[in-house]
Design an enzyme around this catalytic site. Structure first.
Site: not given
Ligand code: GAF
Length: 394
Positions: A36, A124, A126-127, A129, A161, A173
């Site tokens: 991460e 949340a 979880l991507s 976008s 993004e 992502d």
């Protein structure tokens, strides 16, 4: 409403008052097992696409109008190709950001109608976008015959993004959404984009996502700050070791010598990233050997680093990880994604999930005042066209 080819095509026909069948693309959200805040440091990640996705349905128009509709917000947005600007209304910006990037690469596209629907919870971690951006670029590529590779699409979505959502994210992502493979995680080198599919064999264990329901308000500003802090650390090391390009090339010894004397805070941030890269490489070999227990322990260590050194966790995420730590049915748990809210990812024995959630929900509510949502994630294929209508090169 269940999202599938039929329900989406029907929705599209109603919204745009047409009988024409749209091209429909499904692009999934993602989990990340470990690794991460490493992607924008040229490091490694271990994500997978999941069974929650964004869908876009598109048809060409004869003019240069871009007409958008989001079923989740019951909201429309209309503009023209010569006026692609940020709206700050959020969802249209992910689509407009893609058009903007395509225009910057001189891709030739015409006007279109586009409807978006999704079953990924927003905010949340979880991507959602990235899933929308990838669905959009994949659909426009097929509709206008652009012949982009999936790696090019990932970069287009990443830059959209950066420029239209203002988050200086890495490529993880988008890559996970586009390249996902059923029952496999992607071991990805974010510098070279070299990747390998590793089977996710969890042997009676499942990926359980616990959603704090904390929307990460701080996330984009703090995210960009973390990125700058990493770049500052690299700049200091580079003064002494010019070959270094990113934290990927840095060792703890270099940080001890060249960063610690200048700033303890920057040291702490960089140290987390260097450790996490090493942890990921070991975790990957754990997974290949089928040692899920060792992998799980590393997930707890990642959480500790994200919470104490990188400082991107929050009280609610820490609560959820602390409360499963001593549960024998949980092999590993950690916050996932950018941080400051969203989900924890847990590796949990399948038959223990119900009891765990039943015990944790009231305790979480009492401690935070928030509801706890949970999902058992399955690992699925990446971005795909799901409509049957034939298109030129598809
Ligand atoms: C967010 C970003 F979009 C990713 O690029 C990645 O940096 C992640 O946070 C943290 O690992 O999801």
């Amino acid at each position: 409403m269940e999202l599938n080819e039929k329900t989406i095509a029907t929705g599209f026909k109603n919204v745009f008052n047409t009988t024409e069948a749209p091209l429909i693309v499904r692009s999934p959200g993602r989990v990340n097992i470990i690794g991460e805040h490493t992607d924008y440091n040229d490091g490694f990640v271990l994500p997978a696409a999941i069974d929650k996705a964004a869908y876009v349905a598109v048809t060409k128009r004869a003019d240069n109008t871009v007409s958008l509709f989001a079923t989740d917000f019951n909201e429309a947005h209309e503009t023209t190709l010569d006026n692609i600007v940020k709206t700050n209304k959020h969802w249209p910006d992910y689509i407009l950001g893609i058009i903007d990037q395509l225009q910057k690469t001189n891709a030739v596209i015409g006007g279109f109608n586009l409807m978006v629907a999704a079953d990924i919870p927003i905010g949340a971690g979880l991507s959602s976008s990235a899933a929308l951006e990838c669905a959009t670029v994949f659909a426009l590529d097929a509709l206008f015959d652009l012949h982009l590779s999936k790696a090019e699409m990932a970069h287009i979505a990443q830059h959209a993004e950066h420029e239209f959502a203002g988050v200086k994210c890495g490529v993880m992502d988008m890559f996970a959404s586009l390249f996902g493979k059923k029952d496999h995680v992607i071991s990805l080198d974010c510098r070279s984009l070299f990747y390998e599919y590793v089977p996710l064999k969890l042997d009676g264990y499942k990926l359980l996502l616990l959603n704090t329901n904390v929307k990460h308000k701080l996330s984009s500003s703090e995210y960009n700050t973390r990125r700058q802090q990493c770049e500052q650390g690299v700049a200091w090391v580079k003064e002494r070791v010019p070959a270094v390009r990113a934290l990927r090339d840095v060792t703890v010894e270099m940080l001890d010598h060249y960063v610690m004397p200048k700033s303890m805070l920057i040291y702490q941030r960089c140290k987390y990233v260097v450790d996490e890269n090493n942890r990921l490489l070991q975790a990957c070999s754990d997974l290949k050997k089928g040692d899920v227990h060792a992998l799980g322990k590393k997930m707890f260590a990642t959480h500790e680093g994200l919470s104490k050194e990188y400082e991107v966790s929050c009280r609610e995420l820490d609560f959820l990880v602390d409360h499963v730590k001593d549960n024998k049915a949980v092999l590993g748990a950690r916050m996932m994604g950018g941080g400051f809210g969203g989900c924890t990812i847990n590796i949990v024995k399948e038959e223990a999930i119900k009891k765990l959630v039943e015990g944790l929900s009231p305790a979480y509510k009492e401690a935070t005042g928030l509801d706890l949502d949970y999902y058992v994630a399955s690992v699925e294929d990446g971005t795909r066209i799901i409509s049957k209508k034939e298109f030129a090169h598809v």
